[in-house]
Write a protein that holds these residues in place. Structure first.
Motif, PDB file in Angstrom:
ATOM      1  N   GLU A   1    -108.206  46.039  38.330  1.00 56.15           N
ATOM      2  CA  GLU A   1    -107.066  46.037  37.398  1.00 56.15           C
ATOM      3  C   GLU A   1    -106.287  44.717  37.513  1.00 56.15           C
ATOM      4  N   ARG A   2    -105.594  44.350  36.449  1.00 59.94           N
ATOM      5  CA  ARG A   2    -104.691  43.183  36.443  1.00 59.94           C
ATOM      6  C   ARG A   2    -103.279  43.701  36.682  1.00 59.94           C
ATOM      7  N   VAL A   3    -102.887  43.785  37.917  1.00 59.57           N
ATOM      8  CA  VAL A   3    -101.594  44.376  38.271  1.00 59.57           C
ATOM      9  C   VAL A   3    -100.525  43.289  38.372  1.00 59.57           C
ATOM     10  N   VAL A   4     -99.371  43.557  37.786  1.00 61.83           N
ATOM     11  CA  VAL A   4     -98.197  42.703  37.955  1.00 61.83           C
ATOM     12  C   VAL A   4     -96.979  43.620  38.054  1.00 61.83           C
ATOM     13  N   MET A   5     -96.130  43.347  39.049  1.00 59.07           N
ATOM     14  CA  MET A   5     -94.912  44.130  39.229  1.00 59.07           C
ATOM     15  C   MET A   5     -93.735  43.335  38.686  1.00 59.07           C
ATOM     16  N   HIS A   6     -92.862  44.019  37.971  1.00 57.48           N
ATOM     17  CA  HIS A   6     -91.694  43.381  37.361  1.00 57.48           C
ATOM     18  C   HIS A   6     -90.420  44.002  37.903  1.00 57.48           C
ATOM     19  N   ASP A   7     -89.399  43.185  38.023  1.00 57.40           N
ATOM     20  CA  ASP A   7     -88.081  43.663  38.412  1.00 57.40           C
ATOM     21  C   ASP A   7     -87.054  42.705  37.829  1.00 57.40           C
TER      22      ASP A   7
ATOM     23  N   MET B   1     -93.553  51.163  25.138  1.00 53.13           N
ATOM     24  CA  MET B   1     -93.845  50.726  23.771  1.00 53.13           C
ATOM     25  C   MET B   1     -94.004  49.206  23.714  1.00 53.13           C
ATOM     26  N   ALA B   2     -93.145  48.462  24.419  1.00 50.79           N
ATOM     27  CA  ALA B   2     -93.254  46.998  24.429  1.00 50.79           C
ATOM     28  C   ALA B   2     -94.598  46.573  25.012  1.00 50.79           C
ATOM     29  N   ALA B   3     -95.040  47.235  26.067  1.00 45.26           N
ATOM     30  CA  ALA B   3     -96.324  46.897  26.691  1.00 45.26           C
ATOM     31  C   ALA B   3     -97.483  47.235  25.757  1.00 45.26           C
ATOM     32  N   TRP B   4     -97.409  48.382  25.103  1.00 43.23           N
ATOM     33  CA  TRP B   4     -98.481  48.801  24.201  1.00 43.23           C
ATOM     34  C   TRP B   4     -98.599  47.832  23.021  1.00 43.23           C
ATOM     35  N   LYS B   5     -97.453  47.410  22.470  1.00 45.58           N
ATOM     36  CA  LYS B   5     -97.464  46.485  21.341  1.00 45.58           C
ATOM     37  C   LYS B   5     -98.002  45.109  21.730  1.00 45.58           C
ATOM     38  N   ALA B   6     -97.908  44.759  23.013  1.00 40.32           N
ATOM     39  CA  ALA B   6     -98.388  43.463  23.499  1.00 40.32           C
ATOM     40  C   ALA B   6     -99.785  43.624  24.097  1.00 40.32           C
ATOM     41  N   GLY B   7    -100.733  44.019  23.295  1.00 40.89           N
ATOM     42  CA  GLY B   7    -102.115  44.075  23.736  1.00 40.89           C
ATOM     43  C   GLY B   7    -102.513  45.331  24.478  1.00 40.89           C
ATOM     44  N   LYS B   8    -101.840  46.435  24.186  1.00 42.78           N
ATOM     45  CA  LYS B   8    -102.170  47.730  24.795  1.00 42.78           C
ATOM     46  C   LYS B   8    -102.145  47.674  26.321  1.00 42.78           C
ATOM     47  N   GLN B   9    -101.144  46.950  26.849  1.00 45.67           N
ATOM     48  CA  GLN B   9    -100.963  46.891  28.286  1.00 45.67           C
ATOM     49  C   GLN B   9    -100.487  48.241  28.803  1.00 45.67           C
ATOM     50  N   LYS B  10    -100.749  48.491  30.061  1.00 42.55           N
ATOM     51  CA  LYS B  10    -100.393  49.766  30.679  1.00 42.55           C
ATOM     52  C   LYS B  10     -99.083  49.623  31.450  1.00 42.55           C
ATOM     53  N   VAL B  11     -98.407  50.750  31.648  1.00 42.97           N
ATOM     54  CA  VAL B  11     -97.153  50.785  32.395  1.00 42.97           C
ATOM     55  C   VAL B  11     -97.207  51.920  33.404  1.00 42.97           C
TER      56      VAL B  11
ATOM     57  N   LYS C   1    -109.277  43.001  29.331  1.00 44.44           N
ATOM     58  CA  LYS C   1    -108.806  43.837  30.444  1.00 44.44           C
ATOM     59  C   LYS C   1    -107.275  43.781  30.438  1.00 44.44           C
ATOM     60  N   PRO C   2    -106.602  44.843  29.939  1.00 45.14           N
ATOM     61  CA  PRO C   2    -105.134  44.803  29.834  1.00 45.14           C
ATOM     62  C   PRO C   2    -104.443  44.815  31.197  1.00 45.14           C
ATOM     63  N   PHE C   3    -103.257  44.259  31.227  1.00 45.73           N
ATOM     64  CA  PHE C   3    -102.439  44.266  32.433  1.00 45.73           C
ATOM     65  C   PHE C   3    -101.940  45.672  32.729  1.00 45.73           C
ATOM     66  N   VAL C   4    -101.723  45.948  34.006  1.00 47.15           N
ATOM     67  CA  VAL C   4    -101.030  47.146  34.462  1.00 47.15           C
ATOM     68  C   VAL C   4     -99.684  46.659  34.981  1.00 47.15           C
ATOM     69  N   ASN C   5     -98.619  46.976  34.268  1.00 48.59           N
ATOM     70  CA  ASN C   5     -97.262  46.553  34.618  1.00 48.59           C
ATOM     71  C   ASN C   5     -96.589  47.666  35.398  1.00 48.59           C
ATOM     72  N   ILE C   6     -96.111  47.337  36.595  1.00 47.89           N
ATOM     73  CA  ILE C   6     -95.447  48.335  37.427  1.00 47.89           C
ATOM     74  C   ILE C   6     -93.950  48.012  37.452  1.00 47.89           C
ATOM     75  N   TYR C   7     -93.136  48.996  37.019  1.00 49.69           N
ATOM     76  CA  TYR C   7     -91.688  48.838  36.912  1.00 49.69           C
ATOM     77  C   TYR C   7     -90.972  49.895  37.747  1.00 49.69           C
ATOM     78  N   ASP C   8     -89.669  49.677  37.946  1.00 49.65           N
ATOM     79  CA  ASP C   8     -88.860  50.767  38.488  1.00 49.65           C
ATOM     80  C   ASP C   8     -88.426  51.648  37.316  1.00 49.65           C
ATOM     81  N   LYS C   9     -87.660  52.689  37.592  1.00 52.03           N
ATOM     82  CA  LYS C   9     -87.372  53.663  36.538  1.00 52.03           C
ATOM     83  C   LYS C   9     -86.322  53.221  35.532  1.00 52.03           C
TER      84      LYS C   9
END
Length: 175
Positions: free
Chosen positions: A13-19, A112-122, A98-106
């Motif tokens: 997976e292409r994992v990236v964590m955001h904060d 929806m923003a991730a899906w619109k940008a290339g069907k990325q996962k959250v 291969k879409p990104f997997v974006n990991i966020y806090d709650k």
């Protein structure tokens, strides 16, 4: 940098964590600047910026915005989702995107923003109203995401150690 469990869980997976983080700012005499930089969560005038972390330990920051912006709005409008989409579309795996997997806090409303940008996962912890209890699946899922995000807070703290950043935005500085 990550545990074997993390590596197995996200293998391939292409994992990236955001904060998000805040940079202290002085109180402004201009009413518009005061309103734009005040943040109720931090209880101060500040600027906010995104911080990203990759599983191998590489991390960086995005542009600072006025503190009144919500995490969700920043995420939707900052442009990094579009940059990730551009990258994933160029860096195909076996000819497939291969879409990104974006990991966020709650605190984010990011799906929806991730899906619109290339069907990325959250992935993010479940959110519940204060009186509702989590079921078993929600509890385990939220704990799993929280555990996976463990190193992300260290990246946020490291990004704030630079001299100018740690002192905050002072009077007479040019934003």
């Amino acid at each position: 940098m990550r545990s074997e469990t993390f590596k197995r869980k996200y293998e391939g997976e292409r994992v990236v964590m955001h904060d998000m983080t805040n940079i202290h700012a002085c109180a402004f005499s201009d009413a518009d600047l005061q309103r734009l930089t005040w943040n109720d969560y931090y209880g101060e005038n500040c600027f906010k910026g995104g911080v990203w972390t990759l599983p191998g330990g590489l991390h960086g920051t995005y542009t600072l915005w006025p503190g009144a912006v919500s995490d969700s709005d920043y995420n939707r409008r900052a442009g990094y989702m579009d940059e990730q989409q551009e990258f994933q579309n160029k860096d195909t795996v076996g000819g497939e995107v291969k879409p990104f997997v974006n990991i966020y806090d709650k605190g984010y409303r990011a799906k929806m923003a991730a899906w619109k940008a290339g069907k990325q996962k959250v992935l993010q912890p479940d959110w519940a109203n204060s009186d509702r209890r989590f079921n078993r699946t929600e509890t385990l899922g939220s704990a799993s995401v929280a555990s996976d995000r463990g190193g992300n807070e260290r990246s946020v703290n490291v990004s704030k150690r630079a001299g100018y950043i740690s002192r905050g935005f002072q009077p007479n500085m040019n934003p």
